[in-house]
Write an enzyme that holds these catalytic residues in place. Sequence first.
Site, PDB file in Angstrom:
ATOM      1  N   MET A 103     -13.594  47.621  65.008  1.00 12.85           N
ATOM      2  CA  MET A 103     -14.425  48.207  66.057  1.00 12.85           C
ATOM      3  C   MET A 103     -15.123  47.103  66.842  1.00 12.85           C
ATOM      4  O   MET A 103     -15.492  46.073  66.278  1.00 12.85           O
ATOM      5  CB  MET A 103     -15.478  49.176  65.497  1.00 12.85           C
ATOM      6  CG  MET A 103     -16.795  48.565  65.096  1.00 12.85           C
ATOM      7  SD  MET A 103     -18.052  49.823  64.709  1.00 12.85           S
ATOM      8  CE  MET A 103     -18.932  49.853  66.227  1.00 12.85           C
ATOM      9  N   TRP A 125      -8.360  43.350  67.184  1.00 15.46           N
ATOM     10  CA  TRP A 125      -8.416  44.062  68.457  1.00 15.46           C
ATOM     11  C   TRP A 125      -6.982  44.427  68.872  1.00 15.46           C
ATOM     12  O   TRP A 125      -6.045  43.672  68.623  1.00 15.46           O
ATOM     13  CB  TRP A 125      -9.072  43.159  69.512  1.00 15.46           C
ATOM     14  CG  TRP A 125      -9.364  43.874  70.788  1.00 15.46           C
ATOM     15  CD1 TRP A 125     -10.500  44.531  71.108  1.00 15.46           C
ATOM     16  CD2 TRP A 125      -8.486  43.998  71.913  1.00 15.46           C
ATOM     17  NE1 TRP A 125     -10.387  45.076  72.365  1.00 15.46           N
ATOM     18  CE2 TRP A 125      -9.157  44.765  72.881  1.00 15.46           C
ATOM     19  CE3 TRP A 125      -7.186  43.565  72.188  1.00 15.46           C
ATOM     20  CZ2 TRP A 125      -8.593  45.095  74.119  1.00 15.46           C
ATOM     21  CZ3 TRP A 125      -6.614  43.889  73.425  1.00 15.46           C
ATOM     22  CH2 TRP A 125      -7.326  44.634  74.364  1.00 15.46           C
ATOM     23  N   ASP A 134     -17.461  47.268  70.876  1.00 17.14           N
ATOM     24  CA  ASP A 134     -18.648  47.823  71.558  1.00 17.14           C
ATOM     25  C   ASP A 134     -18.991  49.275  71.209  1.00 17.14           C
ATOM     26  O   ASP A 134     -18.099  50.114  71.121  1.00 17.14           O
ATOM     27  CB  ASP A 134     -18.435  47.838  73.074  1.00 17.14           C
ATOM     28  CG  ASP A 134     -17.850  46.556  73.613  1.00 17.14           C
ATOM     29  OD1 ASP A 134     -17.748  45.584  72.876  1.00 17.14           O
ATOM     30  OD2 ASP A 134     -17.486  46.555  74.799  1.00 17.14           O
ATOM     31  N   ASP A 183     -16.266  48.819  82.193  1.00 18.20           N
ATOM     32  CA  ASP A 183     -17.456  49.240  81.442  1.00 18.20           C
ATOM     33  C   ASP A 183     -18.438  50.075  82.277  1.00 18.20           C
ATOM     34  O   ASP A 183     -19.629  49.720  82.403  1.00 18.20           O
ATOM     35  CB  ASP A 183     -18.183  48.023  80.828  1.00 18.20           C
ATOM     36  CG  ASP A 183     -17.231  47.092  80.091  1.00 18.20           C
ATOM     37  OD1 ASP A 183     -16.142  47.554  79.692  1.00 18.20           O
ATOM     38  OD2 ASP A 183     -17.560  45.905  79.913  1.00 18.20           O
TER      39      ASP A 183
HETATM   40  C1  FRU Z   1     -16.927  43.713  75.587  1.00 15.10           C
HETATM   41  C2  FRU Z   1     -15.546  44.112  76.083  1.00 15.10           C
HETATM   42  C3  FRU Z   1     -15.665  45.040  77.268  1.00 15.10           C
HETATM   43  C4  FRU Z   1     -14.372  45.786  77.234  1.00 15.10           C
HETATM   44  C5  FRU Z   1     -14.141  45.922  75.753  1.00 15.10           C
HETATM   45  C6  FRU Z   1     -12.683  45.939  75.348  1.00 15.10           C
HETATM   46  O1  FRU Z   1     -16.998  43.386  74.259  1.00 15.10           O
HETATM   47  O2  FRU Z   1     -14.809  42.956  76.420  1.00 15.10           O
HETATM   48  O3  FRU Z   1     -15.909  44.394  78.497  1.00 15.10           O
HETATM   49  O4  FRU Z   1     -14.452  47.028  77.866  1.00 15.10           O
HETATM   50  O5  FRU Z   1     -14.804  44.852  75.126  1.00 15.10           O
HETATM   51  O6  FRU Z   1     -12.514  46.276  74.015  1.00 15.10           O
END
Ligand code: FRU
Length: 497
Positions: free
Chosen positions: A47, A73, A49, A173
């Site tokens: 996990m 990720w 954000d 975002d």
């Molecule tokens: C921040 C980020 C965001 C993006 C997300 C992708 O940690 O880089 O800008 O939406 O993680 O997982």
Amino acid sequence: MGVRRQLGGEFHQVQIQRGVQSIHKAVAQLNPEWRLNYHFMPPANWMNDPNGLIYFQGKYHVFYQHNPHAVNWGPMYWGHATSTDMITWTHLPMALAPSEVYDYHPDGGGCYSGSAIDDNGTLTLIYTGRVVGENPSSGQCLATSDDGIYFEKHSENPVILGPPISGLKGFRDPKVWKHGEYWYMVVGSGRGDKGLILFYRSPDLLDWQYLGIAAESDGSQGNMWECPDLFPLGDKHVLIFSPMGLERLKTMYFVGDLDYESGKFVAQSSGELDYGRDFYATQTFVDAKGNRVAMAWMESWDGKHPTKQHGWLGALTLPRTLTLGTHGQLKMKPVEALKKLRQNELVYADLDVFDHEALFLTKGDSLEVQFTLDLSTTTARSFRLYLRSSPSTREETALVINLVEGKVEVDTTLSGVGDKGITSCNYKVTGEPLLRVGLYLDRSSLEVFVNDGEAVLTNRVYPKNDSLQVKALSIEGKTHLKILRIWELKNDSGARP
Ligand code: FRU
């Protein structure tokens, strides 16, 4: 706002079921050693954000960037959980999965970070649909739910197709909120070496008008501003974002005024939201009592991530109430609900700590400690509180009150297998010569709140299971603590398998 069933709606549910199955398998293989007791974590795997934090129809919702298929990720899902108190969470099926042309790519992309709103009784998510590969693209998208569990992507996605001007780096975002008749959105971006925030307005969440750049880096504040959040606090507005390209600084804030007509935000003061290593991508929401509460990813992109070997990665910080100090500084304090986890209180009143031998206080890995240090009767150069300390080998995490330099430091040099070093913040003393410190230790995390939240330090530590001692020591002199209170905190995250 009407929702039409998506052509790809079935594939979305197939993708979610695949995610759920992967999580079931991964949960069975978890190593519990560094799992947290009272913080939010994914059931297993990756996990990052927090997304879509909202209090909606009597429940708190946490969504989060999630790869249910691996500890790394990957194509981003939105994980989902609910709670009635922000402490004990119930995991639900993933809310969003990569499934459409604007978010599906086998090598990554997916449903990136975003926010949630209550659209006249409909729980609505706004996120970035991101495609990677040869022709990368990002657009802002909507998804809605009738039952708060299953979400449908909107047929008109992406509702914002791409960046409003050319030459931008990143377009992601979205954070959306309502003010008067309109919805407003901030989106993170950058150009050249300057991070910036794009500002939009819409009457219906579908038609978005670009109003301009709300705020931009002065050249020293990072080259891309991720995860922006812009919200009213008292009679001011606060802008929070996570700047990329700065080594140490993880989340910044500006306090100032927002002109909703021009979309311009003018900052009067600025600061660092948390001085620790493991704090990123903060998002805020309004709780049941009307307080503004923040949670962040309690990790860092450049960290060592030792829990990956144990089948999971990532957690959220404690929920923290935000207030403005008298000089426009942003203060963060853990929410009141945490007090119900307290048990087995230990109280030391008027405790003198000397410099010849560390004073044993208690044992534990899930603790709250509150102390008030009397600066007028303290002669030591520094006061050290050792946590997760081992009786045999030299393993310990040190909270250091550096009385010579006026600093609070967290030293993880001997903490175990995680990132090593010192993170610190200055403390100020006004009025009474007292320094107040509160800390929350949760197995592999430590959050330190200085002077009722004037400064905060958040770090992860990965000690051995049996490093459990809590000890105090003064360096060159005596430390006088007017009061020291320690509680064990109950396991109540609801997230432990
Ligand atoms: C921040 C980020 C965001 C993006 C997300 C992708 O940690 O880089 O800008 O939406 O993680 O997982």
